[in-house]
Design an enzyme around this catalytic site. Structure first.
Site, PDB file in Angstrom:
ATOM      1  N   CYS A  53       0.807  -1.208   0.003  1.00 26.62           N
ATOM      2  CA  CYS A  53      -0.167  -0.102  -0.010  1.00 26.62           C
ATOM      3  C   CYS A  53       0.829   1.382  -0.052  1.00 26.62           C
ATOM      4  O   CYS A  53       2.201   1.281   0.476  1.00 26.62           O
ATOM      5  CB  CYS A  53      -0.816  -0.035   1.160  1.00 26.62           C
ATOM      6  SG  CYS A  53      -2.303  -1.215   1.151  1.00 26.62           S
ATOM      7  N   GLU A  55       0.741   3.753   1.786  1.00 27.75           N
ATOM      8  CA  GLU A  55       1.149   4.027   3.573  1.00 27.75           C
ATOM      9  C   GLU A  55       2.445   3.485   3.685  1.00 27.75           C
ATOM     10  O   GLU A  55       3.184   3.958   4.355  1.00 27.75           O
ATOM     11  CB  GLU A  55      -0.034   3.803   4.179  1.00 27.75           C
ATOM     12  CG  GLU A  55      -1.276   4.853   4.011  1.00 27.75           C
ATOM     13  CD  GLU A  55      -2.248   3.934   3.280  1.00 27.75           C
ATOM     14  OE1 GLU A  55      -1.879   3.524   2.138  1.00 27.75           O
ATOM     15  OE2 GLU A  55      -3.419   3.972   3.476  1.00 27.75           O
TER      16      GLU A  55
HETATM   17  N1  THU Z   1      -4.296   0.432  -0.926  1.00 31.22           N
HETATM   18  C1  THU Z   1      -3.704   1.403  -0.555  1.00 31.22           C
HETATM   19  O1  THU Z   1      -2.238   1.825  -1.156  1.00 31.22           O
HETATM   20  N2  THU Z   1      -3.651   1.839   0.492  1.00 31.22           N
HETATM   21  C2  THU Z   1      -4.858   1.609   1.242  1.00 31.22           C
HETATM   22  O2  THU Z   1      -5.040   2.307   2.636  1.00 31.22           O
HETATM   23  C3  THU Z   1      -5.752   0.910   0.782  1.00 31.22           C
HETATM   24  C4  THU Z   1      -5.609  -0.052  -0.430  1.00 31.22           C
HETATM   25  C5  THU Z   1      -4.093  -0.207  -2.205  1.00 31.22           C
HETATM   26  C6  THU Z   1      -3.683  -1.593  -2.452  1.00 31.22           C
HETATM   27  C7  THU Z   1      -4.119  -1.919  -3.914  1.00 31.22           C
HETATM   28  O3  THU Z   1      -3.150  -1.570  -4.410  1.00 31.22           O
HETATM   29  C8  THU Z   1      -5.276  -1.197  -3.955  1.00 31.22           C
HETATM   30  O4  THU Z   1      -5.222  -0.201  -3.181  1.00 31.22           O
HETATM   31  C9  THU Z   1      -6.798  -1.785  -4.049  1.00 31.22           C
HETATM   32  O5  THU Z   1      -6.907  -2.373  -2.659  1.00 31.22           O
END
Ligand code: THU
Length: 137
Positions: A53, A55
Site C-alpha cells: 500500500c 502508506e
Molecule cells: N491500497 C492502498 O495503497 N492503501 C490503502 O489504504 C488501501 C488500499 C491499495 C492496495 C491495492 O493496490 C489497491 O489499493 C486496492 O486495494
C-alpha cells in the site's frame, strides 16, 4: 507544513502508483520530525499478496533511511469519501506513530478528514504488550 501542502504531495505521489490489477491509485506523504517528506504509492504484483500500500511504501522508505520520528501523514485516493487506510497499514503505523499524530485522509475532490491512529486503531498491539514486566510464562 500545512495539511493541504502535505496532501498535495500525496496527490503527486499517487501519480506514480503501479496498479495494473486494481487501477486504484493511492498516494501518501509522510512528514518526519526534521521536516523531510517521504512519498509513497501503492505497488501491485501479479501474485496479489506482495502488493504494498501507499502508506507502507512511504513508511518503509523513511525507516530504511534511518528515520522513525514522524509528525504527520497524508493519504489520498479517487474515492467518494476520504480514503481510509487498510488494517495492515494501521498496524504498521502503530509501530512508529504517536497515537495522537495527525493523519489526514483525502480524495481528489479536495475533501479532507483529520484523524489519528488512536481513532483508526484503538487498543492496538504494540511492543508494550510483550515487554510487559507482568508477563507470566
Ligand atoms: N491500497 C492502498 O495503497 N492503501 C490503502 O489504504 C488501501 C488500499 C491499495 C492496495 C491495492 O493496490 C489497491 O489499493 C486496492 O486495494
Amino acid at each position: 507544513m500545512k495539511e493541504r501542502e502535505l496532501m498535495e504531495l500525496a496527490v503527486q505521489a499517487r501519480e506514480r502508483a503501479y496498479v495494473p490489477y486494481s487501477q486504484f491509485k493511492v498516494g501518501a506523504a509522510l512528514l518526519d520530525s526534521a521536516g523531510q517528506v517521504y512519498l509513497g504509492c501503492n505497488i501491485e504484483n501479479a501474485a496479489f499478496s506482495p502488493t504494498n500500500c501507499a502508506e507502507r511504501t512511504a513508511i518503509f522508505k523513511a525507516v530504511s533511511e534511518g528515520v522513525t520520528e514522524f509528525t504527520a501523514l497524508a493519504v489520498v485516493a479517487d474515492t467518494a469519501e476520504p480514503v481510509t487506510p487498510c488494517g495492515v497499514c494501521r498496524q504498521v503505523m502503530a509501530e512508529f506513530f504517536d497515537p495522537q499524530m495527525p493523519i489526514i485522509l483525502g480524495n481528489l475532490k479536495g475533501d479532507l478528514v483529520k484523524t489519528t491512529l488512536q481513532e483508526l486503531l484503538p487498543a492496538s498491539f504494540t511492543a508494550k504488550e510483550f515487554r510487559s514486566d507482568e508477563r507470566r510464562d
